[in-house]
Design a protein around this motif. Structure first.
Motif, PDB file in Angstrom:
ATOM      1  N   LYS A  56       0.831  -1.205   0.000  1.00 24.76           N
ATOM      2  CA  LYS A  56       0.000   0.000   0.000  1.00 24.76           C
ATOM      3  C   LYS A  56       0.864   1.253   0.000  1.00 24.76           C
ATOM      4  O   LYS A  56       0.524   2.263  -0.626  1.00 24.76           O
ATOM      5  N   THR A  94       2.108   2.480  -3.733  1.00 24.77           N
ATOM      6  CA  THR A  94       1.227   3.319  -4.549  1.00 24.77           C
ATOM      7  C   THR A  94       1.090   4.702  -3.942  1.00 24.77           C
ATOM      8  O   THR A  94       1.017   5.702  -4.661  1.00 24.77           O
ATOM      9  N   LEU A 121      -0.414  -1.737  -8.967  1.00 28.22           N
ATOM     10  CA  LEU A 121      -1.735  -2.344  -8.808  1.00 28.22           C
ATOM     11  C   LEU A 121      -2.053  -3.364  -9.899  1.00 28.22           C
ATOM     12  O   LEU A 121      -2.625  -4.414  -9.623  1.00 28.22           O
ATOM     13  N   TYR A 163       0.078  -6.806  -9.140  1.00 28.38           N
ATOM     14  CA  TYR A 163      -0.870  -7.444  -8.221  1.00 28.38           C
ATOM     15  C   TYR A 163      -2.058  -8.077  -8.938  1.00 28.38           C
ATOM     16  O   TYR A 163      -2.102  -9.283  -9.143  1.00 28.38           O
ATOM     17  N   LYS A 164      -3.007  -7.270  -9.374  1.00 25.94           N
ATOM     18  CA  LYS A 164      -4.257  -7.810  -9.912  1.00 25.94           C
ATOM     19  C   LYS A 164      -4.090  -8.467 -11.281  1.00 25.94           C
ATOM     20  O   LYS A 164      -4.773  -9.433 -11.607  1.00 25.94           O
ATOM     21  N   THR A 213      -8.867   1.572  -7.810  1.00 31.31           N
ATOM     22  CA  THR A 213      -8.044   2.724  -7.426  1.00 31.31           C
ATOM     23  C   THR A 213      -8.759   3.659  -6.462  1.00 31.31           C
ATOM     24  O   THR A 213      -8.234   4.723  -6.135  1.00 31.31           O
TER      25      THR A 213
END
Length: 338
Positions: free
Chosen positions: A57, A60, A259, A263-264, A272
């Motif tokens: 976290k 970002t 992100l 990750y995804k 977002t």
């Protein structure tokens, strides 16, 4: 107290006061604050997985914090990190999914990053153009561009790019995926932390070098500190406004790589949400200094994941209150006349 000491003391004092306020609120909910704090640290910094989540976290937030901090040096308030991050995440996901599987990672990752930076940079530069060409205040334009970004990505997703019966795009190819630290070094096992964190730290360092060690950085700060004097000295404020707003959007776009590629591996509705606005809080706590952005982002990343980790015991909204109190105290402290 001189100005330099105050700038260092106020954020630490604000964090401490906000933490005490949070403990008081926890006590009023009928819970033992010491127990909750213990659970909080055990679930975050007390485990490899929790620490990895906090740092994920944080990554970002470093990017979105820098996207606010750099324009602030030119007395520009970029409220548009949310929209810039959103269009960049969508662009990165679509680009990553469209790249041929035969493309090697050494080419696929930079192409995906360029797509994200281009989308975010165009979105940020748009606010710069509106200010330079039409005199539109950047606060208003960036807020409106956030809504446009949300509507545009929502339309494109649902009408053209969503996988049937889902709210997300197709998965990106493996070549455009960023390796996780679990995969590389076997640390922070199970967490989504990836190599983007090294990029975030590098951008923070390079931003500091640019602002305080280069002529262009000096001129940018001069435009913010004394625009009339800068104009008299031949420094064109308009080109710096355009450049810094575009650069801010591009930096926010790099946050999308964390992100999507890290990750995804696809874009989905709401992925977002709120991160761009949290970047504003990070920049305010850091006093818009690129290097202080890193610990400020770490603090907010700790609270964001910590609120989720102990959500079964106390409302996670308490940690949002702590964030808000911190920023209010920083604003009050820095606004006070010496």
């Amino acid at each position: 107290m001189n100005t330099r000491i105050r700038r260092i003391f106020i954020p630490f004092a604000a964090v401490a006061a906000a933490g005490l306020s949070g403990m008081a609120i926890i006590f009023m909910t009928g819970r033992d604050p010491s127990e909750i704090v213990g659970r909080l640290f055990n679930a975050t910094l007390g485990s490899g997985y929790g620490t990895g989540q906090v740092l994920f976290k944080t990554t970002t937030l470093i990017f979105t914090g820098l996207a606010v901090a750099l324009p602030f040096k030119a007395r520009l308030f970029n409220i548009g990190g949310e929209g810039q991050l959103q269009v960049a995440a969508f662009s990165a996901a679509v680009t990553g999914a469209m790249l041929p599987s035969s493309l090697p990672p050494i080419a696929a990752v930079p192409l995906t990053a360029c797509a994200a930076m281009a989308a975010g940079g165009i979105w940020g530069a748009s606010a710069g153009v509106l200010k330079v060409r039409f005199g539109v205040n950047e606060v208003i334009s960036t807020i409106m561009l956030n809504f446009i970004a949300q509507a545009l990505t929502g339309y494109l997703l649902t009408s053209h790019f969503a996988v049937p019966s889902t709210e997300h795009t197709a998965q990106t190819g493996s070549a455009s995926m960023l390796p996780g630290l679990d995969e590389i070094a076997g640390i922070f096992r199970g967490s989504p932390l990836n190599v983007s964190i090294f990029g975030a730290l590098a951008v923070a360092i390079l931003s500091s070098i640019f602002l305080f060690r280069t002529r262009a950085g000096y001129e940018l700060r001069a435009v913010g500190a004394q625009p009339d004097a800068a104009s008299y000295a031949g420094i064109g404020s308009e080109r710096y406004i355009l450049a810094v707003m575009g650069a801010a959007g591009a930096i926010a776009g790099l946050g999308a790589m964390n992100l999507v590629s890290g990750y995804k591996h696809y874009y989905e509705t709401g992925m977002t949400a709120g991160i761009g606005f949290s970047g504003i809080a990070v920049a305010l706590l850091a006093g818009a200094h690129p290097l202080w952005i890193v610990p400020a982002a770490l603090f907010f990343g700790f609270l964001e994941y910590g609120g989720l980790a102990v959500g079964a015991y106390v409302p996670k909204d308490i940690f949002m209150i702590i964030q808000a109190i911190t920023i209010l105290l920083v604003i009050i402290g820095t606004a006070r006349k010496t």
